[in-house]
Motif scaffolding. Structure first.
Motif, PDB file in Angstrom:
ATOM      1  N   HIS A  88      15.039 -14.381 -28.922  1.00  0.00           N
ATOM      2  CA  HIS A  88      13.626 -14.168 -28.581  1.00  0.00           C
ATOM      3  C   HIS A  88      13.448 -12.832 -27.846  1.00  0.00           C
ATOM      4  CE1 HIS A  88       9.586 -15.057 -27.310  1.00  0.00           C
ATOM      5  NE2 HIS A  88       9.897 -15.289 -26.047  1.00  0.00           N
ATOM      6  N   MET A 142       2.696  -9.634 -18.175  1.00  0.00           N
ATOM      7  CA  MET A 142       2.730 -10.849 -18.979  1.00  0.00           C
ATOM      8  C   MET A 142       2.247 -11.974 -18.067  1.00  0.00           C
ATOM      9  SD  MET A 142       5.677 -12.053 -21.543  1.00  0.00           S
ATOM     10  CE  MET A 142       5.312 -13.506 -22.556  1.00  0.00           C
ATOM     11  N   HIS A 198      10.588 -16.654 -17.225  1.00  0.00           N
ATOM     12  CA  HIS A 198      10.465 -16.331 -18.651  1.00  0.00           C
ATOM     13  C   HIS A 198       9.554 -15.108 -18.823  1.00  0.00           C
ATOM     14  CE1 HIS A 198      10.330 -17.918 -22.978  1.00  0.00           C
ATOM     15  NE2 HIS A 198       9.583 -16.840 -22.979  1.00  0.00           N
ATOM     16  N   GLU A 254      10.937 -11.529 -20.211  1.00  0.00           N
ATOM     17  CA  GLU A 254      10.331 -11.054 -21.458  1.00  0.00           C
ATOM     18  C   GLU A 254       9.576  -9.753 -21.208  1.00  0.00           C
ATOM     19  OE1 GLU A 254       8.488 -14.137 -23.724  1.00  0.00           O
ATOM     20  OE2 GLU A 254       7.414 -12.711 -24.992  1.00  0.00           O
TER      21      GLU A 254
HETATM   22 MN    MN Z   1       8.381 -15.928 -24.598  1.00  0.00          MN
END
Ligand code: MN
Length: 194
Positions: free
Chosen positions: A38, A97, A159, A163
């Motif tokens: 990912h 994010m 996360h 990311e």
């Molecule tokens: Mn993600």
């Protein structure tokens, strides 16, 4: 067309990486670790890189798999960059994010250095150990011969932080290896060489 291919086979892993900086056509990533796939896909997408990454563990030790994938990626990028002529050289990106905000700054001038300050306190993020993240950036930076500084400016969800870090590094790298139309010399250094 700037591209690089590396096959790294040891007693611990078998890794194959093909990168294309100027043709983002294909992206296939298989490391056997879902979160790592990912993150690598996020990097390749936001760096606009075409890639095939196949990484297999031969000793069932996850650290080796992650490390060798990062080494092969760095070597493939070093090959793709070639003499590094005509590029902008420096790149920076700050990526939010949700709660997370991460900044990455890159120098492609041949100096291998990495500093990752993400303040990850959770032991794992999905199926990936947090301690692997700075190690991935360090191995990548060392073998791509680039300087990379990654800082968490805000954020709690690990996360999102991680990311955001991969996306910020990707955008910073893409800006740095972009061809500089205003470059007066082919090497972006007063030394005339990297
Ligand atoms: Mn993600």
């Amino acid at each position: 067309m700037r591209s690089g291919s590396v096959r790294r086979t040891t007693a611990e892993t078998d890794v194959r990486v093909d990168l294309s900086l100027d043709d983002p056509g294909t992206r296939e990533i298989r490391t056997g670790l879902a979160m790592f796939d990912h993150l690598l896909l996020a990097f390749m997408f936001h760096a606009r890189i075409g890639c095939r990454i196949e990484a297999r563990s031969l000793d069932a030790i996850r650290h080796h798999l992650v490390e060798d994938t990062a080494i092969a990626l760095g070597q493939a990028l070093d090959a793709a960059l070639g003499e590094r002529t005509g590029i902008v050289r420096y790149g920076e990106a700050s990526i939010p994010m949700d709660d997370a905000l991460v900044r990455a700054v890159v120098d492609l001038g041949g100096r291998a250095w990495s500093r990752t300050a993400l303040d990850l306190t959770h032991e794992r993020i999905e199926d990936l150990e947090s301690v692997f993240v700075p190690h991935v950036f360090a191995s990548f930076a060392q073998h791509a011969r680039l300087t990379l500084h990654v800082d968490r400016l805000a954020g709690d969800d690990p996360h999102h932080v991680v990311e955001g870090a991969f996306k910020a590094a990707a955008r910073a790298c893409a800006r740095a290896w972009a061809i500089d139309p205003s470059a007066s010399t082919s090497i972006a250094s007063t030394k005339g060489t990297y």
